[in-house]
Scaffold this active site. Structure first.
Site, PDB file in Angstrom:
ATOM      1  N   ARG A 182      -1.935  11.203  14.847  1.00 31.52           N
ATOM      2  CA  ARG A 182      -2.398  11.583  16.052  1.00 31.52           C
ATOM      3  C   ARG A 182      -1.010  12.879  16.327  1.00 31.52           C
ATOM      4  O   ARG A 182      -1.369  13.640  17.085  1.00 31.52           O
ATOM      5  CB  ARG A 182      -2.117  10.162  17.125  1.00 31.52           C
ATOM      6  CG  ARG A 182      -3.520   9.757  17.568  1.00 31.52           C
ATOM      7  CD  ARG A 182      -3.302   8.743  18.258  1.00 31.52           C
ATOM      8  NE  ARG A 182      -2.421   7.731  17.878  1.00 31.52           N
ATOM      9  CZ  ARG A 182      -2.030   6.623  18.272  1.00 31.52           C
ATOM     10  NH1 ARG A 182      -2.532   6.136  19.419  1.00 31.52           N
ATOM     11  NH2 ARG A 182      -0.972   5.656  17.735  1.00 31.52           N
ATOM     12  N   ILE A 238      -4.786  -0.590   3.793  1.00 34.28           N
ATOM     13  CA  ILE A 238      -4.102  -1.710   4.017  1.00 34.28           C
ATOM     14  C   ILE A 238      -4.115  -2.143   5.676  1.00 34.28           C
ATOM     15  O   ILE A 238      -3.277  -2.792   5.804  1.00 34.28           O
ATOM     16  CB  ILE A 238      -2.706  -1.768   3.330  1.00 34.28           C
ATOM     17  CG1 ILE A 238      -1.988  -0.740   3.925  1.00 34.28           C
ATOM     18  CG2 ILE A 238      -2.887  -1.922   2.005  1.00 34.28           C
ATOM     19  CD1 ILE A 238      -0.578  -0.645   3.599  1.00 34.28           C
ATOM     20  N   ALA A 239      -4.826  -1.065   6.434  1.00 32.69           N
ATOM     21  CA  ALA A 239      -4.527  -1.245   7.955  1.00 32.69           C
ATOM     22  C   ALA A 239      -5.482  -2.270   8.475  1.00 32.69           C
ATOM     23  O   ALA A 239      -5.036  -3.202   8.766  1.00 32.69           O
ATOM     24  CB  ALA A 239      -5.042   0.293   8.169  1.00 32.69           C
ATOM     25  N   ARG A 240      -6.534  -1.963   8.713  1.00 26.05           N
ATOM     26  CA  ARG A 240      -7.717  -2.913   9.186  1.00 26.05           C
ATOM     27  C   ARG A 240      -8.999  -2.604   8.803  1.00 26.05           C
ATOM     28  O   ARG A 240      -9.196  -1.216   8.491  1.00 26.05           O
ATOM     29  CB  ARG A 240      -7.518  -2.583  10.732  1.00 26.05           C
ATOM     30  CG  ARG A 240      -6.635  -3.412  11.847  1.00 26.05           C
ATOM     31  CD  ARG A 240      -6.755  -4.941  11.599  1.00 26.05           C
ATOM     32  NE  ARG A 240      -5.833  -5.678  12.311  1.00 26.05           N
ATOM     33  CZ  ARG A 240      -4.538  -5.843  11.876  1.00 26.05           C
ATOM     34  NH1 ARG A 240      -4.431  -5.873  10.520  1.00 26.05           N
ATOM     35  NH2 ARG A 240      -3.476  -6.566  12.559  1.00 26.05           N
ATOM     36  N   GLY A 297       3.016   5.667  10.897  1.00 22.62           N
ATOM     37  CA  GLY A 297       3.929   4.988  11.733  1.00 22.62           C
ATOM     38  C   GLY A 297       4.919   4.479  10.826  1.00 22.62           C
ATOM     39  O   GLY A 297       5.218   5.105   9.558  1.00 22.62           O
ATOM     40  N   ARG A 298       5.608   3.238  11.021  1.00 22.69           N
ATOM     41  CA  ARG A 298       6.637   2.922  10.157  1.00 22.69           C
ATOM     42  C   ARG A 298       6.221   2.568   8.718  1.00 22.69           C
ATOM     43  O   ARG A 298       6.837   2.806   7.778  1.00 22.69           O
ATOM     44  CB  ARG A 298       7.159   1.490  11.006  1.00 22.69           C
ATOM     45  CG  ARG A 298       7.815   1.569  12.286  1.00 22.69           C
ATOM     46  CD  ARG A 298       8.042   0.303  12.747  1.00 22.69           C
ATOM     47  NE  ARG A 298       8.379   0.102  14.144  1.00 22.69           N
ATOM     48  CZ  ARG A 298       7.361  -0.203  15.172  1.00 22.69           C
ATOM     49  NH1 ARG A 298       6.172  -0.178  14.758  1.00 22.69           N
ATOM     50  NH2 ARG A 298       7.710  -0.217  16.578  1.00 22.69           N
ATOM     51  N   ILE A 299       4.987   1.839   8.642  1.00 25.58           N
ATOM     52  CA  ILE A 299       4.540   1.442   7.424  1.00 25.58           C
ATOM     53  C   ILE A 299       4.271   2.659   6.775  1.00 25.58           C
ATOM     54  O   ILE A 299       4.444   2.935   5.278  1.00 25.58           O
ATOM     55  CB  ILE A 299       3.650   0.326   7.308  1.00 25.58           C
ATOM     56  CG1 ILE A 299       4.070  -0.873   8.191  1.00 25.58           C
ATOM     57  CG2 ILE A 299       2.821   0.119   6.119  1.00 25.58           C
ATOM     58  CD1 ILE A 299       2.798  -1.756   8.534  1.00 25.58           C
ATOM     59  N   HIS A 339      -6.343  -9.816   2.703  1.00 24.87           N
ATOM     60  CA  HIS A 339      -5.483  -9.432   3.902  1.00 24.87           C
ATOM     61  C   HIS A 339      -4.216 -10.261   3.320  1.00 24.87           C
ATOM     62  O   HIS A 339      -3.842 -11.050   4.297  1.00 24.87           O
ATOM     63  CB  HIS A 339      -6.228  -9.904   5.092  1.00 24.87           C
ATOM     64  CG  HIS A 339      -5.612  -9.375   6.260  1.00 24.87           C
ATOM     65  ND1 HIS A 339      -6.413  -8.797   7.388  1.00 24.87           N
ATOM     66  CD2 HIS A 339      -4.286  -8.812   6.501  1.00 24.87           C
ATOM     67  CE1 HIS A 339      -5.305  -8.394   8.177  1.00 24.87           C
ATOM     68  NE2 HIS A 339      -4.345  -8.164   7.697  1.00 24.87           N
ATOM     69  N   ILE A 340      -3.526  -9.572   2.368  1.00 21.44           N
ATOM     70  CA  ILE A 340      -2.143 -10.314   2.275  1.00 21.44           C
ATOM     71  C   ILE A 340      -0.949  -9.441   2.139  1.00 21.44           C
ATOM     72  O   ILE A 340      -0.107  -9.609   1.335  1.00 21.44           O
ATOM     73  CB  ILE A 340      -2.309 -11.020   0.544  1.00 21.44           C
ATOM     74  CG1 ILE A 340      -2.607  -9.996  -0.221  1.00 21.44           C
ATOM     75  CG2 ILE A 340      -3.195 -12.184   0.874  1.00 21.44           C
ATOM     76  CD1 ILE A 340      -2.852 -10.562  -1.929  1.00 21.44           C
ATOM     77  N   GLU A 346     -14.133  -9.127   8.415  1.00 23.65           N
ATOM     78  CA  GLU A 346     -13.453  -9.964   7.523  1.00 23.65           C
ATOM     79  C   GLU A 346     -13.443 -11.635   8.130  1.00 23.65           C
ATOM     80  O   GLU A 346     -13.298 -11.602   9.406  1.00 23.65           O
ATOM     81  CB  GLU A 346     -11.966  -9.503   6.911  1.00 23.65           C
ATOM     82  CG  GLU A 346     -10.988  -9.498   7.927  1.00 23.65           C
ATOM     83  CD  GLU A 346      -9.722  -9.039   7.431  1.00 23.65           C
ATOM     84  OE1 GLU A 346      -9.825  -7.701   7.021  1.00 23.65           O
ATOM     85  OE2 GLU A 346      -8.626  -9.499   7.689  1.00 23.65           O
TER      86      GLU A 346
HETATM   87  C1  8YV Z   1      -1.091 -10.354   9.339  1.00 27.11           C
HETATM   88  C2  8YV Z   1      -1.413  -7.833   9.661  1.00 27.11           C
HETATM   89  O1  8YV Z   1      -0.832 -11.111   8.406  1.00 27.11           O
HETATM   90  O2  8YV Z   1       0.709  -7.738  10.962  1.00 27.11           O
HETATM   91  C3  8YV Z   1      -0.514  -7.303  10.750  1.00 27.11           C
HETATM   92  O3  8YV Z   1      -1.130  -6.409  11.721  1.00 27.11           O
HETATM   93  O4  8YV Z   1      -2.300  -7.306   9.479  1.00 27.11           O
HETATM   94  C4  8YV Z   1      -0.784  -8.929   8.858  1.00 27.11           C
HETATM   95  O5  8YV Z   1       0.461  -8.653   8.441  1.00 27.11           O
HETATM   96  C5  8YV Z   1      -2.319 -10.673   9.978  1.00 27.11           C
HETATM   97  O6  8YV Z   1      -2.592  -9.821  10.998  1.00 27.11           O
HETATM   98  C6  8YV Z   1      -2.420 -12.060  10.438  1.00 27.11           C
HETATM   99  O7  8YV Z   1      -1.822 -12.115  11.790  1.00 27.11           O
END
Ligand code: 8YV
Length: 330
Positions: A178, A237-239, A155-157, A286-287, A268
Site C-alpha cells: 500500500r 502464507i497470508a490469508r 510488512g514485518r514478515i 495453515h502452519i 479453510e
Molecule cells: C495463526 C496466523 O496460527 O498469526 C496469524 O495471523 O495466521 C497464524 O500464525 C493462526 O491465525 C491462528 O490464530
C-alpha cells in the site's frame, strides 16, 4: 471473586495456568470450533476472551455480551475481529506481532522452495512406487538463487522474507505494498518498490504476505494470474481469500503459471476441490507459524495482553500489543 475469561480454543496448559492465576478460566478443552450461538453463550459473564483466527468476534457477539472488555487474539492477523465494532463499544483488541515473524518467514521460504523444486509432487511419485530410473528431466523445476522474488505486502514478515531472499539466496527482490517502506529498510532488504503489474510480470517467485480485508479480497485472480510468467510460482502464507482459489486452480491446470504453494485457503479448513486435483501445488494446513517456540511465544503474548488489558500483572493497563489502543485512552 476472580473475573471470568474464556479461552475459546485449546492452548498450552502452562499458558492456561498463567491465566488461572488472575482469572476464573473456562477453557474449550474439546477444542471444538464454536458456532456463533455457542460462542455468544460461552461468553456470557466473561470480561475477556483468548481467541484465535477461527473465533469470529462481530457486533452481534459483542452486543450479546456487553460485559466483554478484552479480546486477545493469538495471531498477528485479525480479520476474524470486527475491530471498529469493538472500538465503538470500548472493547480492547490485541494481536501477536513480531514473535512469529522469523518462523513464518522461514516457512514461507520453505514453501516457496518446495513449490519451485517440486518437493512434495516428487515425493508422492516416489511413494506411489513410480520411480524406476533417473532421467535428465525428472521433476525439473526452477531456481531460487539468482531469480526474482516478488513480495506482495511488505510488512514485518514480507521484510523478513526479502532479507532471506536477498542475502541468503542472491535474489533480486521487488515488492508492492500500500505504501513504500523507508529507504533504510529498502536498502537493508535490498528490495525495490514496483507497481502491482510490474510485480506480477517480473516475479519468478511471487510471495503473498499482505493482510486480508474486504479491500484485499481476490487481489490475485484470473486477470493477475494471466500477467505472470508461465514459469513463475505463487506462494500464499497470508490469508485465504486474497487469492481467488478457483481461478488459481484453473491457471495451474492450464500451466498458465508453473506451480503454487498454499498454506491458507478461502473458507479453510475446506480446500477448493479443484486444487486437490492438480499436482503442481503444495498444500499445507495453515502452519506457517507452527514451531513449538513460536506458538508458545504467541500464546504467552496473547495471555500478557489479556492479563494487562484487564488490569492485572506487572503491565496492568498497558497491554504490550494493542490493535485499538485508543480504547485504553477512553
Ligand atoms: C495463526 C496466523 O496460527 O498469526 C496469524 O495471523 O495466521 C497464524 O500464525 C493462526 O491465525 C491462528 O490464530
Amino acid at each position: 471473586m476472580k473475573p471470568a475469561v474464556l479461552v475459546a480454543r485449546a492452548v498450552f496448559p502452562e499458558v492456561v495456568e498463567r491465566l488461572r492465576h488472575h482469572f476464573d478460566v473456562e477453557v474449550n478443552s474439546d477444542d471444538r470450533i464454536f458456532n456463533k450461538a455457542e460462542l455468544v453463550e460461552r461468553l456470557h459473564g466473561k470480561v475477556g476472551v483468548f481467541a484465535t483466527g477461527s473465533v469470529a468476534i462481530d457486533a452481534e457477539v459483542l452486543d450479546a455480551n456487553p460485559q466483554l472488555k478484552v479480546v486477545a487474539n493469538m495471531a498477528v492477523g485479525y480479520d476474524n475481529l470486527d475491530v471498529p465494532a469493538c472500538t465503538a463499544r470500548g472493547v480492547l483488541c490485541t494481536n501477536t506481532p513480531d514473535v512469529l515473524t522469523e518462523s513464518t518467514a522461514d516457512f514461507g521460504f520453505a514453501l516457496m522452495m518446495a513449490t519451485a523444486r517440486r518437493v512434495t509432487e516428487s515425493e508422492h511419485y516416489l511413494r506411489r512406487g513410480e520411480w524406476s530410473k533417473w532421467s535428465y528431466d525428472l521433476f525439473v523445476g526452477s531456481d531460487i538463487h539468482g531469480s526474482t522474488l516478488g513480495i506482495l505486502g511488505m510488512g514485518r514478515i514480507g521484510q523478513a522474507i526479502a532479507r532471506r531472499g536477498a542475502h541468503g539466496f542472491g535474489m533480486r527482490v521487488i515488492y508492492h505494498n500500500r505504501s513504500r517502506i523507508s529507504d533504510a529498510i529498502e536498502a537493508e532488504c535490498k528490495a525495490r518498490y514496483v507497481d502491482k503489474p510490474t510485480l506480477l510480470r517480473e516475479s519468478d517467485h511471487l510471495m503473498i504476505v499482505m493482510p486480508y480485508s474486504k479491500e484485499t479480497h481476490h487481489s490475485v485472480g484470473a486477470a493477475e494470474l494471466a500477467m505472470m510468467k508461465p514459469t513463475a510460482t505463487l506462494t500464499n502464507i497470508a490469508r485465504g481469500g486474497i487469492v481467488d482459489d478457483a481461478a488459481l486452480a484453473t491457471a495451474l491446470a492450464a500451466r498458465q503459471i508453473a506451480a503454487a504453494g498454499l498454506d491458507v485457503f478461502e473458507g479453510e479448513p475446506r480446500v477448493h476441490p479443484d486444487l486437490l486435483k492438480v499436482s503442481n501445488v503444495v498444500l499445507t494446513p495453515h502452519i506457517a507459524s507452527a514451531t513449538v517456540a513460536t506458538r508458545l511465544a504467541m500464546a504467552n503474548l496473547a495471555a500478557d495482553n489479556l492479563i494487562a488489558g484487564l488490569g492485572f500483572g506487572p503491565r496492568s493497563g498497558k497491554p504490550p500489543t494493542p490493535i485499538n489502543p485508543e480504547v485504553l485512552r477512553q
